[in-house]
Design a protein around this motif. Structure first.
Motif, PDB file in Angstrom:
ATOM      1  N   GLY A  15      19.502 -10.059  -3.944  1.00 19.54           N
ATOM      2  CA  GLY A  15      19.461  -8.909  -3.043  1.00 19.54           C
ATOM      3  C   GLY A  15      20.780  -8.340  -3.236  1.00 19.54           C
ATOM      4  N   VAL A  16      21.828  -9.100  -2.762  1.00 22.96           N
ATOM      5  CA  VAL A  16      23.300  -8.886  -2.753  1.00 22.96           C
ATOM      6  C   VAL A  16      23.724  -8.157  -4.265  1.00 22.96           C
ATOM      7  CG1 VAL A  16      25.624  -9.414  -2.678  1.00 22.96           C
ATOM      8  CG2 VAL A  16      23.668 -10.495  -1.140  1.00 22.96           C
ATOM      9  N   GLY A  19      22.052  -4.787  -4.662  1.00 23.68           N
ATOM     10  CA  GLY A  19      22.583  -3.784  -3.734  1.00 23.68           C
ATOM     11  C   GLY A  19      21.814  -2.799  -3.099  1.00 23.68           C
ATOM     12  N   ARG A  20      22.144  -1.946  -2.150  1.00 25.20           N
ATOM     13  CA  ARG A  20      21.197  -1.085  -1.628  1.00 25.20           C
ATOM     14  C   ARG A  20      20.717   0.088  -2.694  1.00 25.20           C
ATOM     15  NH1 ARG A  20      22.463   0.778   4.376  1.00 25.20           N
ATOM     16  NH2 ARG A  20      21.792  -1.455   4.314  1.00 25.20           N
ATOM     17  N   ASN A  21      19.482   0.218  -2.972  1.00 26.92           N
ATOM     18  CA  ASN A  21      19.036   1.366  -3.853  1.00 26.92           C
ATOM     19  C   ASN A  21      19.575   0.864  -5.297  1.00 26.92           C
ATOM     20  OD1 ASN A  21      17.458   2.649  -2.177  1.00 26.92           O
ATOM     21  ND2 ASN A  21      19.414   3.903  -1.409  1.00 26.92           N
ATOM     22  N   ALA A  23      22.472   0.087  -6.137  1.00 28.78           N
ATOM     23  CA  ALA A  23      24.098   0.413  -6.384  1.00 28.78           C
ATOM     24  C   ALA A  23      24.897  -0.539  -6.902  1.00 28.78           C
ATOM     25  CB  ALA A  23      24.472   0.746  -4.982  1.00 28.78           C
ATOM     26  N   SER A  40      13.561 -11.030 -10.007  1.00 25.98           N
ATOM     27  CA  SER A  40      13.953 -11.550  -8.591  1.00 25.98           C
ATOM     28  C   SER A  40      12.933 -12.914  -8.207  1.00 25.98           C
ATOM     29  CB  SER A  40      13.710 -10.412  -7.613  1.00 25.98           C
ATOM     30  OG  SER A  40      12.608  -9.882  -7.501  1.00 25.98           O
ATOM     31  N   SER A  73      31.399 -11.280  -1.729  1.00 26.13           N
ATOM     32  CA  SER A  73      30.918  -9.991  -1.757  1.00 26.13           C
ATOM     33  C   SER A  73      31.116  -9.160  -3.145  1.00 26.13           C
ATOM     34  CB  SER A  73      31.800  -9.104  -0.526  1.00 26.13           C
ATOM     35  OG  SER A  73      32.834  -8.966  -0.854  1.00 26.13           O
TER      36      SER A  73
END
Length: 133
Positions: A15-16, A19-21, A23, A40, A73
């Motif tokens: 998920g990291v 990223g969101r949408n 990104a 995934s 990160s």
């Protein structure tokens, strides 16, 4: 000449990586000129160069994805695009042996109370440290 590499990441880091949408995935693809295929369900990432390998940075993409998989990160992982920054993964089992209590003790000493030792080591050595797994 083309490039293809498969990497296995922990499922909780997929998920990291996306990223969101999407990104983070999109940024890796655009900045390194590669295509990422992410499964995934099993945590497998396939990196393919777009076109000629001389026009892309697939090895930087491998380092960035490995760093994210190891607990960094995305912002810290993208610092690997710089030519003077490298990723070095140290397997603490080489130092702790087979004892899980020794491994936990070493991790605890690196991290310190509230992460204080890790921050201090990072400041003194001008590095980023992640203790994962």
């Amino acid at each position: 000449m083309s490039f293809q590499r498969n990497l296995k990441l922990p499922l909780d880091r997929i998920g990291v990586l996306v990223g969101r949408n999407g990104a983070v995935k999109s940024e890796i693809e655009s900045r390194c000129n590669v295509t990422l295929s992410i499964d995934s369900k099993i945590g497998e990432v396939t990196i393919d160069s777009k076109g000629d390998i001389s026009q892309s940075q697939p090895f930087k993409a491998v380092d960035i994805i490995t760093a994210i998989g190891r607990g960094f990160s995305p912002q810290r992982a993208f610092s690997l695009l710089s030519d003077d920054i490298v990723l070095h993964v140290v397997d603490l089992r080489d130092y702790a042996g087979k004892s899980s209590s020794s491994l936990e003790r070493i991790k605890g000493r690196i991290i310190g109370l509230g992460g204080k030792s890790r921050r201090f080591i990072e400041e003194l050595t001008n590095t980023y440290i992640s203790v994962f797994g």
